[in-house]
Design an enzyme around this catalytic site. Sequence first.
Site, mmCIF file in Angstrom:
data_model
loop_
_atom_site.group_PDB
_atom_site.id
_atom_site.type_symbol
_atom_site.label_atom_id
_atom_site.label_comp_id
_atom_site.label_asym_id
_atom_site.label_seq_id
_atom_site.Cartn_x
_atom_site.Cartn_y
_atom_site.Cartn_z
ATOM 1 N N ARG A 172 0.816 -1.226 0.000
ATOM 2 C CA ARG A 172 0.000 0.000 0.000
ATOM 3 C C ARG A 172 0.841 1.264 0.000
ATOM 4 N NH1 ARG A 172 -2.247 -3.672 -1.097
ATOM 5 N NH2 ARG A 172 -4.156 -4.583 -0.300
ATOM 6 N N SER A 261 -11.112 0.340 3.309
ATOM 7 C CA SER A 261 -10.341 -0.026 4.503
ATOM 8 C C SER A 261 -9.626 1.206 5.039
ATOM 9 C CB SER A 261 -9.322 -1.119 4.169
ATOM 10 O OG SER A 261 -9.984 -2.288 3.739
ATOM 11 N N GLU A 369 -4.925 4.361 6.036
ATOM 12 C CA GLU A 369 -4.666 4.221 4.600
ATOM 13 C C GLU A 369 -5.102 5.455 3.820
ATOM 14 O OE1 GLU A 369 -5.710 1.179 0.902
ATOM 15 O OE2 GLU A 369 -5.787 0.468 2.973
#
Length: 377
Positions: A172, A261, A369
């Site tokens: 990520r 998320s 995130e």
Amino acid sequence: MAQANERGETAYGTLAELTTMRVGGPPRRVITATTEAELIEAVRETDAAGEPLLVVGGGSNLLVADAGFPGTVVLVRTTGIEVPHASACGGISATIAAGETWDDVVAHACEQGWSGIEALSGIPGATGATPVQNVGAYGQEVAQTIAQVRVWDRVEQRVRTLFPGDLAFTYRHSLLKESMLGPDAPAGSVTPRFVVLTVTFSLRPTELSQPVEYADLAAGLGVQVGQRVPLGAAREAVLEQRRRRGMVLDAQDHDTWSCGSFFTNPILPVAQMEQVVARAAERLGADGPVPPQFPAGDGLVKSSAAWLIDKAGFGKGFWTVEGRPAGLSTKHTLALTNRGSAQAQDVLELARTVRDGVAQAFGVRLVNEPVLVGLEL
């Protein structure tokens, strides 16, 4: 629908209109870029004026302050899919404009018999954002198929082509994200060095998916992990998994008013993971559930943020059932959701409560995130 004037400026009341979390105050101005030339010119004009810049694609990974954004928002609405190379031996080379809706690209690839991104179905946002976050799900991530990314370099004031070795992909994360959130960036600021113009993917010409790597996905398809299935079947199975978790956008479903998320899965040294396991045994009993662990290389393991959140006492629907303006999704503990009237501070309060609770329970500090604009968690 908002209309652009002759300078490409578009009237939007708030950034809530441009983000999937549906929070965020007013921007000073918005410029919509529908061509690569317009995109570069908008960025150059903003930089020349010394104004803050916020580049927005699908708005699916942004949490924007209630005060709004005191600069220029450039909306990336460029389109186009080109195939400079296609052969049975060399594969498919597909160059996608940054503004193309990502799920439309995945659907097109599946229809054309291009394998490699089918497990990324249903992820909201624009194609240009995928290499920034190194988007991934269900055993695939874009780093596996990206061949190159063309960008506008705001420092060197020129178009550059970055290859996988340049992009420094990790879980990520990428060079592109690092340039936006590096150690020298002020808290709450978003100052990307690179603005994505196009992304070129190397895909495989086959009607079958890549091997199914995710156990729940394999079970839904009725196959063993590692088997391949028709692309269309793989895509539909992924979409079904995401719908069950509230991860496919639906204006009528507040569980999908989110950034997906909110926390990344923690990657921990083995010694720290052993401490997490010990804390879990103390908290849940010696015969209780054990934190998931997956090899992450070089003495590291990846665990599950969703598991840690749930076992720290924050189950599905946390705060949602109390009627608060923000709460955890009723379908998935990783999604922080807007229940209809939330502001950014409501989401931040929830995020801090969950993050600090997990740290207290297991000694793991979860990392957000989404990109925070004008905010600090």
